[in-house]
Design a protein around this motif. Structure first.
Motif, short mmCIF file in Angstrom:
data_model
loop_
_atom_site.label_atom_id
_atom_site.label_comp_id
_atom_site.label_asym_id
_atom_site.label_seq_id
_atom_site.Cartn_x
_atom_site.Cartn_y
_atom_site.Cartn_z
N ALA A 195 0.83 -1.21 0.00
CA ALA A 195 0.00 0.00 0.00
C ALA A 195 0.86 1.26 0.00
O ALA A 195 0.53 2.26 -0.64
CB ALA A 195 -0.93 0.00 1.20
N VAL A 196 2.00 1.22 0.72
CA VAL A 196 2.92 2.36 0.71
C VAL A 196 3.42 2.60 -0.71
O VAL A 196 3.45 3.74 -1.21
CB VAL A 196 4.11 2.09 1.65
CG1 VAL A 196 5.18 3.17 1.49
CG2 VAL A 196 3.64 2.06 3.10
N GLN A 197 3.83 1.54 -1.42
CA GLN A 197 4.33 1.68 -2.78
C GLN A 197 3.25 2.16 -3.74
O GLN A 197 3.54 2.88 -4.70
CB GLN A 197 4.91 0.35 -3.26
CG GLN A 197 6.21 -0.05 -2.57
CD GLN A 197 6.73 -1.37 -3.04
OE1 GLN A 197 6.01 -2.37 -3.06
NE2 GLN A 197 7.99 -1.40 -3.44
N ALA A 198 2.01 1.76 -3.49
CA ALA A 198 0.90 2.18 -4.35
C ALA A 198 0.42 3.59 -4.05
O ALA A 198 -0.38 4.15 -4.79
CB ALA A 198 -0.26 1.19 -4.21
N GLY A 199 0.90 4.18 -2.95
CA GLY A 199 0.50 5.53 -2.58
C GLY A 199 -0.77 5.59 -1.78
O GLY A 199 -1.33 6.68 -1.58
N THR A 200 -1.27 4.46 -1.29
CA THR A 200 -2.51 4.47 -0.51
C THR A 200 -2.26 4.40 0.99
O THR A 200 -3.21 4.36 1.77
CB THR A 200 -3.41 3.28 -0.92
OG1 THR A 200 -2.68 2.06 -0.73
CG2 THR A 200 -3.83 3.41 -2.37
N MET A 201 -1.00 4.35 1.41
CA MET A 201 -0.65 4.40 2.83
C MET A 201 0.57 5.29 2.99
O MET A 201 1.47 5.27 2.15
CB MET A 201 -0.36 2.99 3.37
CG MET A 201 -0.03 2.97 4.86
SD MET A 201 0.21 1.28 5.51
CE MET A 201 -1.47 0.68 5.42
#
Length: 239
Positions: A195-201
């Protein structure tokens, strides 16, 4: 075509939200999937994440190494001086000067004031941090090169993983924990790196002394159960 990585990350956030509701957390903040901002939001309990803006106002700490320049006074300048355990540096003629807890600019003012007391009429002082030895992070678990590393202020979780030469092939990217010690106690938070890599966290800013554990299955059963009990990702909980 929908990005499968982004879909998995959003799905993970959704699952975490449903788990929160199922464990009687209905009174907590309404967490909605979406793109994370780089700024921690106190109203969502993210105050412990530390924003990059706060880290830019860096304060000197014991063990940091400074370069002290006094204009036109080479005998009073110091190429490299370590801040001692008491937070002071030893200046020629002046003696110990307390600098810990000050920004480099405030340290310049303090050293200038000390030099004015009988030595120089109008000293021009520059202070630069050349080594952030106070900034240490432990990276362990399923990374290629676990260990204790120094880091630059403003470095985030993704930077800690890079310091460990990245995750191993068996790493569970959805299961990362950060232990953080503050003045009022020890805190822990868990993160889903997909999620961090996807920009959602949010990708949290590191603090000195952080312990980053990639893949928490190596922890004791107590800590594994505790991490599973945390209702929401990316929120630091006091132990």
């Amino acid at each position: 075509m929908q990005n499968p990585l982004r879909f998995k990350a959003v799905r993970a956030v959704g699952i975490a939200t449903l788990c929160c509701a199922a464990t009687a957390c209905a009174s907590g903040p309404d967490i909605k999937p979406g793109y994370a901002t780089p700024t921690a939001l106190p109203e969502l309990g993210q105050g412990r994440l530390v924003s990059a803006l706060e880290m830019r106002a860096y304060t000197i700490r014991p063990a940091d190494t400074l370069n002290i320049g006094v204009f036109r006074e080479p005998e009073l300048s110091l190429q490299s001086v370590r801040v001692d355990a008491n937070g002071a540096i030893a200046m020629p003629l002046v003696g110990p000067v307390q600098v810990a807890g000050l920004s480099p600019r405030d340290a310049e003012d303090r050293i200038s004031q000390a030099l004015r007391q009988g030595y120089l009429r109008n000293p021009e002082v520059s202070v630069n941090v050349v080594e952030y030895q106070s900034h240490l992070v432990t990276v362990e678990g399923e990374v290629e090169n676990p260990g204790l590393f120094t880091f630059q202020p403003g470095t985030r979780l993704s930077g800690a993983i890079a310091l460990g030469n990245g995750m191993s092939r068996v790493a569970d990217r959805r299961d990362i924990a950060i232990f953080r010690t503050l003045d009022d106690g020890t805190y822990i938070a868990k993160f889903d790196y997909t999620a961090v890599q996807a920009g959602t966290m949010i990708d949290p800013v590191l603090m000195p002394g952080d312990r980053v554990i990639v893949g928490t299955n190596g922890l004791s059963q107590f800590w594994q159960d505790f991490l599973r009990s945390l209702p929401v990702f990316a929120l630091f909980t006091r132990l």
